[in-house]
Design an enzyme around this catalytic site. Structure first.
Site, PDB file in Angstrom:
ATOM      1  N   THR A 147     -39.715 -17.544  74.191  1.00 32.42           N
ATOM      2  CA  THR A 147     -38.374 -18.110  74.083  1.00 32.42           C
ATOM      3  C   THR A 147     -37.601 -17.487  72.931  1.00 32.42           C
ATOM      4  OG1 THR A 147     -39.250 -20.197  74.916  1.00 32.42           O
ATOM      5  CG2 THR A 147     -37.089 -20.264  73.888  1.00 32.42           C
ATOM      6  N   GLU A 148     -36.297 -17.271  73.175  1.00 29.06           N
ATOM      7  CA  GLU A 148     -35.419 -16.716  72.153  1.00 29.06           C
ATOM      8  C   GLU A 148     -34.248 -17.653  71.899  1.00 29.06           C
ATOM      9  OE1 GLU A 148     -34.280 -12.747  73.135  1.00 29.06           O
ATOM     10  OE2 GLU A 148     -36.337 -12.000  73.058  1.00 29.06           O
ATOM     11  N   GLY A 170     -33.471 -19.739  76.058  1.00 29.69           N
ATOM     12  CA  GLY A 170     -34.099 -20.820  76.806  1.00 29.69           C
ATOM     13  C   GLY A 170     -35.062 -20.313  77.862  1.00 29.69           C
ATOM     14  N   TRP A 198     -39.343 -21.640  68.862  1.00 35.19           N
ATOM     15  CA  TRP A 198     -40.260 -22.626  69.454  1.00 35.19           C
ATOM     16  C   TRP A 198     -41.631 -22.019  69.715  1.00 35.19           C
ATOM     17  CZ3 TRP A 198     -39.266 -27.422  68.700  1.00 35.19           C
ATOM     18  CH2 TRP A 198     -37.934 -27.875  68.643  1.00 35.19           C
ATOM     19  N   THR A 221     -45.296 -22.144  69.079  1.00 33.56           N
ATOM     20  CA  THR A 221     -46.306 -23.085  68.613  1.00 33.56           C
ATOM     21  C   THR A 221     -47.440 -22.356  67.920  1.00 33.56           C
ATOM     22  OG1 THR A 221     -45.776 -24.602  70.419  1.00 33.56           O
ATOM     23  CG2 THR A 221     -47.900 -24.905  69.354  1.00 33.56           C
ATOM     24  N   GLU A 256     -48.682 -19.899  85.132  1.00 36.13           N
ATOM     25  CA  GLU A 256     -49.289 -20.812  86.102  1.00 36.13           C
ATOM     26  C   GLU A 256     -50.332 -21.687  85.411  1.00 36.13           C
ATOM     27  OE1 GLU A 256     -50.797 -18.804  89.552  1.00 36.13           O
ATOM     28  OE2 GLU A 256     -48.885 -17.854  90.033  1.00 36.13           O
ATOM     29  N   ILE A 297     -43.370 -53.050  77.756  1.00 39.07           N
ATOM     30  CA  ILE A 297     -44.406 -54.080  77.836  1.00 39.07           C
ATOM     31  C   ILE A 297     -44.756 -54.606  76.455  1.00 39.07           C
ATOM     32  CG2 ILE A 297     -46.859 -54.426  78.386  1.00 39.07           C
ATOM     33  CD1 ILE A 297     -46.404 -52.566  80.822  1.00 39.07           C
ATOM     34  N   GLU A 310     -42.768 -25.214  78.492  1.00 41.46           N
ATOM     35  CA  GLU A 310     -43.303 -24.304  79.524  1.00 41.46           C
ATOM     36  C   GLU A 310     -42.349 -24.187  80.711  1.00 41.46           C
ATOM     37  OE1 GLU A 310     -47.102 -22.179  79.172  1.00 41.46           O
ATOM     38  OE2 GLU A 310     -45.958 -23.546  77.939  1.00 41.46           O
ATOM     39  N   GLU A 367     -35.902 -28.692  85.199  1.00 42.25           N
ATOM     40  CA  GLU A 367     -34.856 -28.134  86.047  1.00 42.25           C
ATOM     41  C   GLU A 367     -35.275 -26.760  86.567  1.00 42.25           C
ATOM     42  OE1 GLU A 367     -33.566 -31.489  84.078  1.00 42.25           O
ATOM     43  OE2 GLU A 367     -34.359 -29.691  83.094  1.00 42.25           O
TER      44      GLU A 367
END
Length: 384
Positions: free
Chosen positions: A124-125, A129, A154, A156, A240, A337, A363, A367
């Site tokens: 990601t840049e 996105g 982003w 990790t 995948e 709850i 990942e 959308e």
């Protein structure tokens, strides 16, 4: 635990016991302090969790994708950040194992298997996105390798990963654009700066960072598989298993939230009876259990397709879409709850409520998953 061997079943159970004994008693304090869980990560290394996607010949403990999903679920049930700490690492292991040259496999897989070397993806840049073909990070070929400039966000485990699977443009003029994209196996060094940690709603303890590349130099043999221009296809295959992993994280968070809600609904009484006997609360629990069961079946279906060597992008997209939306809904219902207690940091449901949204955007956003699913429906001529 259908579909896995007895040895894999023992592995999953061992992770479950470890989560109960070592993770759950400390997670609230670590998470609220946003503390890196070094001791827990070391224990995961000792268990072989960082080698789950590495062939046995290179020192790994390879398991079926269904088993990998179950282990991920157990880790996320204890703390979603632990499953995140091994997610991108596993994808990079898969990429190198399937597409890497012999020299790349020999150089990296043994150290990745033990966790001595940690790896992550850098896709990601800023401003990019989910549109991976719109990369701006470029790698210019020289006589001795590549000079890379650009930025990623982003990412990790960026500070603790010595190896990045760096998606770059090696041919900016290529048409279509994906034919100019390659993956560089980039070790941290001069010209690569982890510039800052991004503040987050949840997913605490594990860093998500911006990475800047300023005339970073990578050797000529750092291209995954030794061939330029096929990095986009390689990464799509890697995603995948990545989406199955994120879906499994969602199962873990959803399961934890459901278990807390079910327990609380039996202990808490109002109007002279346990609150699960009130129809509105009982309906929440019934829907939570039903959707969680359906999500798990969908995730394991995608895992079986992946292990069979079949194309599983649609199935992985479905699994990630449904499981992540399910986790978010279950976390919300668990908070309802618990009533006011659900909003208190003294109860774990508020953490699930903060962690669950990550899976609907990580990942590839949901959308984007819908786009993947419908494009595959058209190309395959409908459902199989």
């Amino acid at each position: 635990m259908e579909g896995i061997t007895s040895e894999e079943t023992d592995f999953v159970r061992a992770v479950h016991v470890w989560v109960e004994k070592e993770v759950r008693p400390v997670v609230r304090e670590l998470e609220h302090a946003n503390t890196y869980p070094g001791d827990l990560i070391d224990a995961m290394k000792d268990m072989g969790i960082f080698g789950l996607a590495v062939p046995e010949a290179y020192g790994g403990l390879p398991v079926s994708t269904t088993c990998y999903s179950l282990i991920t679920e157990e880790l996320a049930r204890g703390w979603m950040s632990l499953s995140g700490a091994m997610g991108g690492h596993s994808v990079v292991c898969k990429l190198i194992g399937e597409f890497g040259t012999r020299a790349q496999r020999d150089a990296y897989l043994p150290r990745l298997a033990t966790g001595e070397l940690r790896a992550t993806m850098a896709l990601t840049e800023p401003g990019g996105g989910s549109d991976l073909q719109a990369l701006r990070t470029h790698a210019r070929r020289t006589d001795v390798g590549y000079v890379v400039n650009g930025s990623k966000t982003w990412i990790t485990n960026a500070r603790r990963s010595g190896l990045l699977a760096l998606l770059v443009k090696t041919d900016p003029s290529a048409s279509p654009a994906h034919r100019g994209i390659s993956i560089l196996l980039a070790e941290q060094g001069p010209g690569m700066e982890v510039s800052r940690d991004l503040p987050k709603l949840g997913y605490k303890g594990v860093e998500s960072c911006e990475v800047r590349l300023d005339d970073y130099r990578a050797p000529a043999d750092s291209v995954l598989g030794g061939v330029e221009g096929v990095g986009f296809a390689q990464m799509m295959k890697g995603l995948e298993i990545g989406r199955i992993q994120v879906a499994s994280r969602a199962l873990g968070v959803g399961r934890a939230a459901f278990e807390e809600a079910l327990k609380y609904a039996q202990e808490r009484e109002t109007f002279g009876k346990p609150i699960w006997k009130h129809q509105s609360i009982g309906n929440y629990l019934a829907d939570m259990a039903t959707s969680l069961t359906a999500a798990r079946q969908l995730v394991h279906f995608a895992a079986r397709k992946f292990d069979a060597g079949e194309r599983a992008d649609m199935e992985a997209g479905m699994a990630k879409l449904f499981a992540s939306e399910t986790a978010l809904q279950i976390a919300t219902s668990a908070l309802r709850i618990h009533g006011g207690y659900g909003y208190s940091t003294e109860f774990d449901v508020e953490r699930y409520f903060r962690d669950a949204p990550l899976m609907i955007v990580g990942e590839g956003t949901n959308e984007i998953q819908r786009n993947v699913i419908v494009s595959q429906l058209i190309s395959r001529g409908g459902m199989d």
